[in-house]
Design an enzyme around this catalytic site. Structure first.
Site, PDB file in Angstrom:
ATOM      1  CG  HIS A 109      -0.251   0.024   2.551  1.00 35.07           C
ATOM      2  ND1 HIS A 109       0.248   1.172   3.112  1.00 35.07           N
ATOM      3  CD2 HIS A 109      -0.004  -0.963   3.452  1.00 35.07           C
ATOM      4  CE1 HIS A 109       0.788   0.909   4.289  1.00 35.07           C
ATOM      5  NE2 HIS A 109       0.656  -0.396   4.518  1.00 35.07           N
TER       6      HIS A 109
ATOM      7  CB  CYS B  13       1.439  -3.762   5.367  1.00 38.15           C
ATOM      8  SG  CYS B  13      -0.100  -4.606   5.788  1.00 38.15           S
TER       9      CYS B  13
END
Length: 332
Positions: free
Chosen positions: A189, A205
Site C-alpha cells: 500500500h 505490510c
C-alpha cells in the site's frame, strides 16, 4: 498487520487511457543473466536531502545512505556528487510477478521480460513481514483503514486514541492505493509517511510511495504471484562474470552483523564453487562487498573456463579449481 475495507469487486479491465495516466516512475530494466540496471550519479542542490531525493526518484532513504558513506543525508550541500544505487542482482527465486526482498527493502516487479524495482518499507523485528508465496487478490483505491485490535491496543497503551476506522485522506496510513494479498491481513500500500519507505517501519505490510503504488496498482492483475524472501546476500552471473550484492539491515553496522554476513557469503560462494568448479574469485572484491554491505553489486570473479585460449573447458576448469582451492583456504 493492518485491516482494510471489506468486499471489493474483482480487478476491472482498465480504460484505454487509464494506464497512461498511471505510468511507472521507474524504468523497465532489461535483465542480463542475473543482473539488471546500472549505477547512476546525481549532483545535489543546496536544499536537497536524501529523503527528498528518494521520494522524487523512487529510492529508499536507507539505500541512499548506505550507497553514499561520509555524506550528510540531511545536508549533502550544493553540487555534491552522490551515487544512485540502481544496479541489482536478482533475488534467487522465481522471476515472475512481484518479489519482495525484505533484506534490501525492495520490491521487484517482473513483466514483459524485464523488471521494475521499487523501494518498500517492511515490518519491524517486533512485527515482521511474513515470508510467503502469495498472490494479489484485489486492488483498492482510496482505501479506508480499519486498524486491527493489536494496533489499537498499542495506541491505548501509549495513552492515545485510535478510531476503529480512518477514512481515505491525508491522515490515512494506507495512502491512495493498495493491493490486497492472499496472505490474510497484509497489503502492499501507499503511505502518508513517505520517509518510512525503504526502512523497517511497518506492522508487517509493505509501504510504497503513493506515486509508485498508484502506477503499480493499475499494472498488476488479480492472481499475480507475490513472493516475499529474505536474502541479504545475492550472487549472480552475467556472461561469465560473478556479481555479489550484500545488504546490512541498518545504517549502523555492528561486528556481529558483519560476522553473520561473512558466514552467509562464505556458504554461498562454497555452494557456487561446488555447482561451477571453473570459477575464480577475487578476494579483495569479496572483502570489500562484505566490509561495506552497502547493497551495491560488485564484480568478484569470473567463470574462467570461458577464457581458455584453446577452447578446452575441462583444462581451464581444472586449473581454476586448483587456484580456487589455494585461494579459498585463505579466508573461508
Amino acid at each position: 498487520m493492518v485491516g482494510f475495507a471489506g468486499a471489493e469487486p474483482e480487478l476491472p479491465p482498465e480504460a484505454p487511457g487509464e494506464l497512461a495516466d498511471q505510468a511507472p516512475r521507474v524504468p523497465l530494466l532489461p535483465i542480463t543473466g542475473d543482473v539488471a540496471g546500472d549505477l547512476a550519479v546525481l549532483h545535489t542542490s543546496y536544499d536537497d536531502t536524501f529523503a527528498q531525493i528518494g521520494s522524487r526518484l523512487s529510492l529508499g532513504y536507507l539505500e541512499l545512505v548506505k550507497a553514499n558513506p561520509g555524506i550528510d543525508p540531511w545536508l549533502p550541500g550544493e553540487g555534491t556528487l552522490i551515487t544512485l544505487p540502481r544496479q541489482y542482482v536478482m533475488p534467487e527465486t522465481r522471476r515472475e510477478g512481484i518479489v519482495v526482498n525484505l533484506a534490501e527493502y525492495r520490491l521487484y516487479y517482473f513483466r514483459d521480460g524485464g523488471v521494475e524495482v521499487y523501494p518498500v518499507g517492511v515490518g519491524t523485528d517486533d512485527n515482521p513481514s511474513p515470508l510467503t508465496d502469495a498472490e494479489v487478490t484485489m486492488r483498492l483505491e482510496s482505501p479506508a483503514w480499519y486498524p486491527p485490535a493489536s494496533i489499537r491496543a498499542e495506541y491505548t497503551a501509549r495513552g492515545e486514541y485510535l478510531p476503529r476506522m480512518i477514512p481515505p485522506g491525508p491522515e490515512n496510513p494506507l495512502g491512495t492505493h493498495a493491493l490486497a494479498l492472499s496472505e490474510a491481513g497484509y497489503l502492499i500500500h501507499g503511505t502518508n509517511k513517505g520517509f518510512g519507505v525503504g526502512m523497517q517501519v511497518s506492522h508487517g505490510c509493505f509501504r510504497m510511495y503513493n506515486a509508485d503504488i498508484a502506477g503499480l496498482a493499475f499494472s498488476v492483475a488479480k492472481g499475480t504471484s507475490v513472493q516475499v524472501v529474505d536474502q541479504p546476500v545475492k550472487l549472480g552471473l552475467n556472461d561469465g562474470e560473478i556479481w555479489l550484492e550484500v545488504h546490512r539491515g541498518e545504517e549502523e553496522y555492528s561486528e556481529q552483523d558483519r560476522s553473520v554476513l561473512w558466514q552467509q557469503v562464505s556458504e554461498r560462494l562454497e555452494q557456487l564453487r561446488e555447482e561451477m568448479p571453473g570459477v575464480e574469485i577475487q578476494r579483495e572484491a569479496v572483502e570489500l562487498a562484505v566490509d561495506q554491505a552497502d547493497g551495491i553489486p560488485r564484480l568478484i570473479g569470473e567463470h574462467v573456463a570461458r577464457l581458455a585460449a584453446d577452447g578446452s573447458e575441462a583444462d581451464a576448469a581444472a586449473s581454476s579449481d586448483q587456484n580456487n582451492n589455494n585461494f579459498l583456504q585463505l579466508w573461508f
